[in-house]
Structures are given as structure tokens and as C-alpha cells.
Design a protein around this motif. Sequence first.
Motif, PDB file in Angstrom:
ATOM      1  N   ASP A 165       7.613   4.319   2.645  1.00 35.76           N
ATOM      2  CA  ASP A 165       7.726   3.462   1.464  1.00 35.76           C
ATOM      3  C   ASP A 165       9.183   3.154   1.134  1.00 35.76           C
ATOM      4  O   ASP A 165       9.519   2.034   0.754  1.00 35.76           O
ATOM      5  CB  ASP A 165       7.042   4.096   0.255  1.00 35.76           C
ATOM      6  N   SER A 166      10.046   4.142   1.277  1.00 34.97           N
ATOM      7  CA  SER A 166      11.467   3.917   0.982  1.00 34.97           C
ATOM      8  C   SER A 166      12.086   2.934   1.972  1.00 34.97           C
ATOM      9  O   SER A 166      12.904   2.088   1.588  1.00 34.97           O
ATOM     10  CB  SER A 166      12.226   5.239   0.990  1.00 34.97           C
ATOM     11  N   GLN A 187       5.025   1.351 -11.641  1.00 38.76           N
ATOM     12  CA  GLN A 187       5.480   2.522 -10.893  1.00 38.76           C
ATOM     13  C   GLN A 187       6.601   2.202  -9.903  1.00 38.76           C
ATOM     14  O   GLN A 187       7.186   3.100  -9.311  1.00 38.76           O
ATOM     15  CB  GLN A 187       4.305   3.140 -10.117  1.00 38.76           C
ATOM     16  N   ARG A 230       9.766   4.498  -7.631  1.00 35.32           N
ATOM     17  CA  ARG A 230       9.832   4.483  -6.159  1.00 35.32           C
ATOM     18  C   ARG A 230      11.154   3.900  -5.666  1.00 35.32           C
ATOM     19  O   ARG A 230      11.710   4.356  -4.672  1.00 35.32           O
ATOM     20  CB  ARG A 230       8.670   3.673  -5.584  1.00 35.32           C
ATOM     21  N   LYS A 257      13.815   6.529  -5.988  1.00 30.10           N
ATOM     22  CA  LYS A 257      13.636   7.525  -4.924  1.00 30.10           C
ATOM     23  C   LYS A 257      14.197   6.988  -3.606  1.00 30.10           C
ATOM     24  O   LYS A 257      14.876   7.704  -2.869  1.00 30.10           O
ATOM     25  CB  LYS A 257      12.157   7.870  -4.779  1.00 30.10           C
TER      26      LYS A 257
END
Length: 167
Positions: free
Chosen positions: A85-86, A113, A117, A120
Motif C-alpha cells: 500500500d505504501s 482513512q 495511510r 505511514k
Amino acid sequence: MGLLPDIDENATVSQVRHFLRDDDKLPRLERLSGAWCELKSPTMDVTGVHGSGAGNATENRYVMHAYYYTAYQAVMQSIDYLSHDSQLIIRKKYLESMPNWQVAQVIGVASTQFGKRDRKACFEFADCLEGLAESRGLEEFDLDLHVYKNRQKTGKLPAKERQKTGN
């Protein structure tokens, strides 16, 4: 002081965002890493009339381009080391300039959200880039994007603290 230093989270996220997009550091690094067109053919002076006091400018340009290329590759490879995801967030939002809501759809999270993310992803990127840059001897480029509490920008302890710890 523990194993991991205290990081100023907001400042670190800001540093990563500026590096990737806002102040043109990554695009400039990319341009410098591939600017081979400015290199000229070496000239030979077999007579020694012109001397070599100025050094070999062509060689110096090749060395600098190679150094920029190594730094750019470290940046791009650090993205490959991120969680799935990153990786998507860094590539889609920062490299491709996709809007947040679209990136949120790509990774399958609610727009509410996405901010968490995104932060992060920025922290992961800073961690990976710092390690790769250090392992490749790229300290000159200052690729440690972390902002540390009670430390200088470079991540090193202030002189007074270094004396206490011997670092």
C-alpha cells in the motif's frame, strides 16, 4: 536515549512530501542523473602545451552524473522496499500526482482513512531511503528525511550529546 531516536512525525512527513514533490528535489535529482547529453568528448593534448592543471573536467562530469544516478536509484529502490500500500501511495500520489481520493480507491480504503495511510507511507519511505543512502555512501546528498527531536537535521546528536555518548 533508546535504540530508536524520537522522531518529529509532522516535520518528517513534511520533509518527505517536499522531497518527493513540492520543492522539486526528486525531479531535479532525476534530471541530473540522466544529463549525459552535456558531456563532451575528451580532448587529448599529446604535446603537453595546454597542460592539465585544471584537471579532467569530462571525467569529473562523468563521476558526478554517476553519483547522481546512484542517489536517484537509491530513492527509486527504496520505494520498492515499502509495503504494498505504501508503494502505491508514494507512486500514485507523489510521482504520478493522482488525487488522494483516487489513490484511496486504488488501495481500497475510505477517503477518511487515507491520511493515516499516507503518513505511514511517508515514514516507511524515510526509513528505507535513509538505510539505502547510508549503505551506498551517499551522505553528501543528505537523504535522511527524518526530523529528530533533540537532534540536528542530519540525525546526528548535537556536539554536546556526542561527547557524552562517544558518537
